[in-house]
Design an enzyme around this catalytic site. Structure first.
Site, PDB file in Angstrom:
ATOM      1  N   HIS A   1     137.780  33.867 -19.270  1.00 32.71           N
ATOM      2  CA  HIS A   1     137.102  34.798 -18.362  1.00 32.71           C
ATOM      3  C   HIS A   1     136.836  36.130 -19.049  1.00 32.71           C
ATOM      4  CE1 HIS A   1     136.887  36.239 -13.904  1.00 32.71           C
ATOM      5  NE2 HIS A   1     136.102  36.980 -14.663  1.00 32.71           N
TER       6      HIS A   1
ATOM      7  N   ASP B   1     131.169  34.569 -10.591  1.00 32.57           N
ATOM      8  CA  ASP B   1     132.154  35.649 -10.672  1.00 32.57           C
ATOM      9  C   ASP B   1     131.494  37.024 -10.586  1.00 32.57           C
ATOM     10  OD1 ASP B   1     134.934  36.600 -11.217  1.00 32.57           O
ATOM     11  OD2 ASP B   1     133.888  37.529 -12.894  1.00 32.57           O
TER      12      ASP B   1
ATOM     13  N   HIS C   1     141.369  35.279 -11.533  1.00 35.06           N
ATOM     14  CA  HIS C   1     142.190  36.480 -11.337  1.00 35.06           C
ATOM     15  C   HIS C   1     142.993  36.505 -10.028  1.00 35.06           C
ATOM     16  CE1 HIS C   1     138.440  37.354  -9.316  1.00 35.06           C
ATOM     17  NE2 HIS C   1     137.833  37.736 -10.414  1.00 35.06           N
TER      18      HIS C   1
ATOM     19  N   ASP D   1     139.630  38.799 -18.021  1.00 38.94           N
ATOM     20  CA  ASP D   1     138.566  39.410 -17.205  1.00 38.94           C
ATOM     21  C   ASP D   1     138.053  40.669 -17.894  1.00 38.94           C
ATOM     22  OD1 ASP D   1     136.736  39.850 -15.210  1.00 38.94           O
ATOM     23  OD2 ASP D   1     138.184  40.421 -13.671  1.00 38.94           O
TER      24      ASP D   1
ATOM     25  N   HIS E   1     132.437  48.705 -19.433  1.00 35.36           N
ATOM     26  CA  HIS E   1     131.494  49.544 -18.696  1.00 35.36           C
ATOM     27  C   HIS E   1     131.222  50.809 -19.497  1.00 35.36           C
ATOM     28  CE1 HIS E   1     131.302  47.208 -15.040  1.00 35.36           C
ATOM     29  NE2 HIS E   1     132.616  47.200 -14.935  1.00 35.36           N
TER      30      HIS E   1
END
Length: 428
Positions: A57, A151, A231, A304, A308
């Site tokens: 992920h 997701d 998650h 995960d 950003h």
């Protein structure tokens, strides 16, 4: 023939150091003599040797989000974290809902060559939750897509999820569900609890996750498809997953390093770095997740990894984009909690970070034993190498790590993909 000699390493952290000889991407010997020779040598300096790590992920933002991450920077971060294979989620721009986009991601990853980047196909077109994508076409493409997920969004319509499970069963692919009932999380930015209430933040309740977990366990049980829960973050989800496995449902689950280490006590800072979906929970959930990973209720660790830009995080907490970096700190966190904490050994780490992820995603060449004739996808780990997290030294294009200033005592020393060294750090 190309060859690599990895000297002075301890497979799974056990026994005396040995020399491992690799020829043409395959382990030729796990106890090569002192006179063994190869085209190149990698001095392990007593490091633990593990099978290459597999992350089910990650978000690599390609296509469309290259201001935050690229296949190259994400692959470099993966190699620095000890990963030889990662699965890149479909919530890109455009969404990965076709064979053309899947193949573009796969081929770009192979061109970079630092780790295998497996594209995850969207379950529904445009992540809109209405029309299923062509699982079969994507699975038969050059990318050989083997996992599908919306997701970032939940497949919240039970009829659509049922059809997806039936279609996935027929094409023998895995469905990975982001468990969030969206009608229960409108306006939410933090775990619904005492801290969010005190700070005036919109609450994200446990039931929003657990209601989807319960529903999809029943759908997986009755319609006989493979469902993977992304998650997991609550003690209630753990209880439901344990019950579902007892029911014979073909389900698996992952937990992130940040849900194993951090709690919603960090909300006091109002720092958008700590906004993540699902949110950081309470200490009771953290402890339940650790126990569930140890006893196998939760199958794997997955980062995960969600890069950003600074603009997406340096704002009011409620407006910050959810997500944290994870690839370059994951192994250090798991080692700190479980190995240094005396709860597990390195063979267990290999299971939850390499072997089980490869088994669940059916990667035949990953997560393999360290043995003669096996693919040379390997990770070297310095288990006594204290370092402080400084995102300025990260390979990722972004810097939104929640561990800034944290000190860890375990570090990836080198990573090998099919006999080629993709990362070699400072092996003091």
């Amino acid at each position: 023939m190309t060859s690599l000699l990895i000297t002075n390493v301890r497979p799974y952290g056990e026994g005396e150091p040995v020399n491992v000889l690799v020829e043409n991407g395959v382990i030729a010997s796990v106890n090569a003599g002192a006179d063994a020779q190869a085209d190149s040598t990698l001095d392990g300096k007593g490091a633990v040797l593990l099978p290459g790590l597999v992350d089910m992920h990650v978000h690599l933002r390609y296509p469309g989000g290259e201001d935050a991450e690229t296949i190259e920077t994400g692959s470099r971060a993966a190699a620095r974290g000890g990963f030889t294979a990662v699965f890149a989620m479909a919530n890109t721009t455009p969404v990965n809902d076709s064979p053309v986009i899947s193949e573009a991601i796969w081929h770009k990853g192979q061109q970079v060559g630092l780790c295998d980047v497996h594209p995850v196909g969207a379950v529904t077109k445009g992540l809109e939750g209405e029309t299923l994508t062509e699982f079969g076409l994507m699975a038969r493409s050059d990318a050989k897509v083997r996992m599908f997920s919306d997701d970032g969004k939940c497949v919240d319509n039970p009829r659509v999820m049922r059809r997806a499970i039936e279609y996935a069963r027929g094409t023998d692919v895995l469905l990975a569900q982001h468990c969030e009932e969206p009608r229960l999380t409108e306006g939410a930015s933090a775990h619904e609890g005492e801290n969010a209430g005190r700070l005036g933040l919109g609450g994200w309740p446990r039931v929003a996750e657990e209601s989807i977990v319960a529903r999809d366990i029943l759908l997986a049980r009755d319609y006989h498809g493979r469902v993977h829960f992304c998650h997991a973050s609550t003690a209630g989800s753990v209880e439901l997953i344990a019950w579902g496995k007892q029911q014979g449902a073909d389900i698996t689950a992952e937990v992130t390093p940040h849900h194993l280490l951090l709690s919603d006590d960090l909300l006091d800072t109002y720092d958008g770095t700590y906004r993540v979906n699902p949110p950081l929970r309470e200490e009771t959930d953290v402890e339940a997740l650790r126990r569930a990973l140890l006893d196998g209720t939760v199958d794997v660790v997955a980062t995960d990894h969600a890069p950003h830009t600074p603009e997406d995080k340096a704002c009011e907490f409620e407006l910050a984009r959810p997500g944290m970096l994870g690839l370059e700190t994951s192994l250090a966190i798991i080692a700190e909690i479980f190995v240094k904490g005396g709860l597990a050994d390195w063979r267990w780490v290999a299971k939850v970070m390499s072997e089980r992820p490869a088994e669940i995603t059916r990667l035949a060449d990953q997560g393999r034993p360290i043995a003669e004739g096996e693919p040379a996808n390997l990770t070297l780990v310095n288990e006594d190498d204290t370092w402080a997290v400084d995102e300025a030294g990260f390979a990722s294009k972004s810097s939104n790590t929640p561990y800034r200033g944290h000190t860890f005592s375990t570090r990836v020393a080198a990573t090998v993909l099919r006999g080629e060294v993709t990362f070699a750090g400072d092996r003091r």
